[in-house]
Design an enzyme around this catalytic site. Structure first.
Site, PDB file in Angstrom:
ATOM      1  N   HIS A  82      55.821  41.762  36.344  1.00  0.00           N
ATOM      2  CA  HIS A  82      55.604  40.600  37.206  1.00  0.00           C
ATOM      3  C   HIS A  82      56.871  39.764  37.245  1.00  0.00           C
ATOM      4  CE1 HIS A  82      53.196  37.544  39.310  1.00  0.00           C
ATOM      5  NE2 HIS A  82      53.899  36.655  38.625  1.00  0.00           N
ATOM      6  N   ASP A 161      41.750  30.429  38.483  1.00  0.00           N
ATOM      7  CA  ASP A 161      43.161  30.334  38.854  1.00  0.00           C
ATOM      8  C   ASP A 161      43.315  30.042  40.336  1.00  0.00           C
ATOM      9  OD1 ASP A 161      46.105  30.783  38.455  1.00  0.00           O
ATOM     10  OD2 ASP A 161      45.680  32.407  39.850  1.00  0.00           O
ATOM     11  N   ARG A 168      47.302  22.719  42.319  1.00  0.00           N
ATOM     12  CA  ARG A 168      48.665  22.531  41.799  1.00  0.00           C
ATOM     13  C   ARG A 168      49.670  22.482  42.942  1.00  0.00           C
ATOM     14  NH1 ARG A 168      49.578  27.460  38.454  1.00  0.00           N
ATOM     15  NH2 ARG A 168      51.675  26.614  38.222  1.00  0.00           N
ATOM     16  N   SER A 183      48.326  30.877  34.593  1.00  0.00           N
ATOM     17  CA  SER A 183      48.071  31.429  35.920  1.00  0.00           C
ATOM     18  C   SER A 183      48.497  32.895  35.992  1.00  0.00           C
ATOM     19  CB  SER A 183      48.827  30.608  36.974  1.00  0.00           C
ATOM     20  OG  SER A 183      48.664  31.158  38.264  1.00  0.00           O
ATOM     21  N   LYS A 187      45.567  36.604  35.365  1.00  0.00           N
ATOM     22  CA  LYS A 187      45.391  37.710  36.320  1.00  0.00           C
ATOM     23  C   LYS A 187      45.821  39.036  35.700  1.00  0.00           C
ATOM     24  CE  LYS A 187      47.803  35.579  39.605  1.00  0.00           C
ATOM     25  NZ  LYS A 187      47.907  34.154  39.256  1.00  0.00           N
TER      26      LYS A 187
END
Length: 434
Positions: A82, A161, A168, A183, A187
């Protein structure tokens, strides 16, 4: 448990208990808290921070707010990567097929871009017919048959989230390290993976502008993953100039294909190989970094990674012929070049300005509901460290609407500096936290 008591505790700098954190996440998931109460606690967290224990608990609670995918019956080690977001960052399209070609199962749940940074889902959407909305069963079939599946977040995964991120985004709390950590990891925990490689961007084109802040986020991600039983390492990478040369969705798919054929830009190729090698080593398929990199380089040179990319496109409903004929991808109808009046060496380039210019052209979103034009974008002709002559093009702009060009061109014209001596070499990979 009253929301006001939890908000007051964090406002006063107290460490929240597990029960208080669970109440917050439950309130976000099941609408037990009003939006203004959720926003108040988000701001209190942003200002007062969280301990590693709090961040780990928040991550776990958010992951458990929805469904978690169980991939234990699919053979092979499951490792994902990621990125925190950058300009021209199409590494996922390259490293996922390379890692899969080396035996890693890559279940990748990606996001869409917002603002100056591009999203992997937007790049994939530039491929005609490609589906990222697979059902869980279709996702599992893709992993079993191809070794990689690339999808968007489903409505059942980490619903807390989704709610909190939307708040946010409009309450100036996006940059909070504990909230970013929870966050991302919530996931990833729901994906059913056993390992995660994080690419934490640092520089003008990243959310974390300096190395200290990037290192803080990287350490938080590694610690938060460890607290939840997930193996993780974070790589700090430079994002002052765009990665590679293409910025824009279809343009980046073309560059990803070129890289998988062995003809990509050096910075993009080396980073993609390095991140894929980390995935291979984390999966237990290589004993050392050198062995892992050799395996990935072999998959690149042999074309095995490109073959996996082609099969992934076909498996997810896309046109696999784009791999051999990139003219099948969307193309902008108009082109313009940005030239320089000065000869010399490009000293620096502002990735944020380049990314913003691409967004103005239509390659990115100004709002969550904004529409993407997959064909438009910017190609960087000359990068920092390379020389240019007066009158030569430094940028090649692909656009559709005439009214988008002047503002984008103005940004690009002021986005670089030229001098006589070449700049000091700055590596793409700055540090690794394991």
């Amino acid at each position: 448990m009253r929301a006001v008591d939890v908000i007051r505790a964090k406002r006063d700098g107290q460490e929240l208990s597990n029960e208080q954190i669970d109440a917050f996440v439950h309130g976000a998931t099941h609408r037990g808290w009003e939006d203004y109460q959720l926003s108040a606690l988000l701001m209190a967290i942003c200002l007062k921070g969280m301990t590693p224990a709090e961040t780990g608990r928040l991550t776990r609670a958010m992951a458990e707010s929805g469904a978690r995918i169980d991939l234990s019956d699919i053979p092979g080690p499951k490792v994902d990567k990621h990125s925190t977001g950058g300009v021209g960052d199409k590494t996922s399209l390259i490293l996922a097929p390379l890692a899969a070609a080396c035996g890693v199962v890559v279940p990748m749940m990606s996001g869409r871009g917002l603002g100056h940074t591009g999203g992997t889902l937007d790049k994939l959407a530039a491929i005609p017919g490609f589906r990222t909305d697979l059902t869980e069963n279709e996702f599992r079939i893709a992993l079993e048959k191809v070794g990689v599946g690339m999808i968007g977040q489903t409505k059942d995964v980490a619903p807390a989230d989704k709610k909190l991120y939307a708040l946010r985004d409009v309450t100036a709390t996006v940059e909070s390290v504990p909230l970013i950590t929870a966050s991302i990891l919530s996931k990833k925990l729901a994906e059913g993976i056993s390992g995660l490689v994080m690419d934490v961007k640092c520089g003008r084109g990243a959310y974390m502008k300096n190395r200290t802040d990037a290192a803080t986020l990287a350490q938080s991600l590694v610690s938060g993953a460890k607290a939840n039983g997930l193996a993780c390492e974070a790589v700090l990478t430079a994002m002052d100039a765009p990665l590679g040369r293409a910025v824009g969705n279809a343009l980046e798919v073309v560059e990803a294909i070129e890289t998988l054929t062995g003809h990509g830009p050096t910075d993009l190729t080396d980073l993609s190989v390095s991140l894929a090698a980390s995935m291979v080593r984390m999966a237990g398929l290589a004993a050392t970094d050198a062995d892992a990199e050799a395996s990935v380089r072999s998959a690149l040179l042999s074309g095995a990674g490109l073959d996996v990319f082609r099969r992934m496109i076909d498996q997810q409903g896309g046109d696999p012929n784009v791999v051999d004929d990139t003219a099948r991808l969307p193309r902008a109808p108009k082109r313009a070049v940005i030239t320089t009046a000065q000869s010399g060496c490009v000293l620096e380039m502002d990735a944020f300005a380049v990314g913003t210019a691409a967004m103005i052209l239509g390659a990115g979103r100004k709002t969550v509901r904004g529409r993407i034009d997959p064909a438009v974008g910017v190609v960087v002709r000359v990068k920092p460290g390379e020389t240019i002559q007066a009158g030569e093009a430094i940028y090649d702009v692909r656009y559709r609407k005439n009214d988008t060009l002047p503002e984008a061109a103005s940004l690009l014209e002021s986005s670089y500096k030229i001098g006589e001596a070449p700049p000091a070499n700055r590596p793409t990979i700055l540090d690794t936290i394991r």
